[in-house]
Motif scaffolding. Structure first.
Motif, short mmCIF file in Angstrom:
data_model
loop_
_atom_site.label_atom_id
_atom_site.label_comp_id
_atom_site.label_asym_id
_atom_site.label_seq_id
_atom_site.Cartn_x
_atom_site.Cartn_y
_atom_site.Cartn_z
N LEU A 77 -21.11 -21.78 4.78
CA LEU A 77 -20.34 -21.09 3.90
C LEU A 77 -19.09 -20.76 4.22
N GLN A 78 -18.69 -20.47 5.58
CA GLN A 78 -17.47 -20.16 6.03
C GLN A 78 -16.70 -21.43 6.03
N SER A 79 -17.34 -22.46 6.57
CA SER A 79 -16.48 -24.03 6.45
C SER A 79 -16.20 -24.13 5.10
N GLN A 81 -15.39 -22.35 2.65
CA GLN A 81 -14.05 -21.44 2.30
C GLN A 81 -12.88 -21.99 3.16
N LEU A 82 -13.16 -22.30 4.41
CA LEU A 82 -11.92 -22.99 5.04
C LEU A 82 -11.59 -24.26 4.56
N THR A 84 -11.61 -25.18 1.44
CA THR A 84 -10.86 -24.60 0.03
C THR A 84 -9.36 -24.33 0.52
N VAL A 85 -9.37 -23.62 1.47
CA VAL A 85 -7.89 -23.09 2.09
C VAL A 85 -7.22 -24.32 2.32
N SER A 106 -13.90 -19.43 11.56
CA SER A 106 -14.29 -18.60 10.33
C SER A 106 -12.88 -17.71 9.66
N ARG A 107 -12.73 -17.46 8.43
CA ARG A 107 -11.74 -17.10 7.76
C ARG A 107 -11.48 -15.71 8.13
N GLY A 128 -8.54 -11.20 -0.40
CA GLY A 128 -8.80 -12.79 0.24
C GLY A 128 -8.89 -13.92 -0.82
N SER A 129 -8.48 -13.63 -2.19
CA SER A 129 -8.41 -14.81 -3.09
C SER A 129 -7.16 -15.30 -3.09
#
Length: 148
Positions: A77-79, A81-82, A84-85, A106-107, A128-129
């Protein structure tokens, strides 16, 4: 400072999942075999002892596998999110996402990304959006890139 590539984050960090599953399956089959042998030869206690030992090992291996599964799910899940960033950063900087590396798996706030255009700090808002890309100058960086 260690940076992780986009490919490394998308590919995951573990290769041992299948080996661990195979170990659990082998332990379960061995346990069933010795349990079957004990039920056929009740007078021979070595099968009972081996069944108890394998049952204990099987429970331990299953508990470790479950713990690793939950850790892998969190890391995945953290990967996600990263990545996407990184995709959003690449679009803002007009570079290919595969050319970007990030300094954490991790973000968190104040992360640093490495691009062909230089280094940038990511500063996230309170929810965090959204984030701000701010140019950063690193003095005497000792950089290691994982995933190249």
């Amino acid at each position: 400072m260690t940076f992780y590539t986009y490919q490394y984050l998308k590919g995951g960090q573990t290769n041992w999942t299948m080996i661990r599953i195979i170990v659990v399956v082998v332990l379960a089959l061995a346990f069933l075999f010795f349990l079957f042998m004990y039920s056929r030869h009740r007078w021979n206690h070595k099968y009972k002892d081996l069944s108890i030992i394998l049952a204990t090992l099987l429970l331990l291996a299953a508990a470790i596998q479950y713990s690793d599964y939950t850790n892998l799910r969190t890391a995945s899940l953290q990967s996600g999110q990263l990545t996407t960033v990184i995709d959003k950063s690449a679009a803002k900087l007009k570079v290919n996402p595969e050319q970007i590396s990030i300094n954490d798996t991790s973000r968190n706030n104040d992360m640093i990304i490495k691009t062909p255009k230089g280094y940038y700090t990511l500063v996230f808002n309170s929810s965090g959006s959204e984030f701000l890309l701010q140019r950063a100058d690193l003095y005497h960086p000792d950089i290691t890139v994982i995933g190249e």
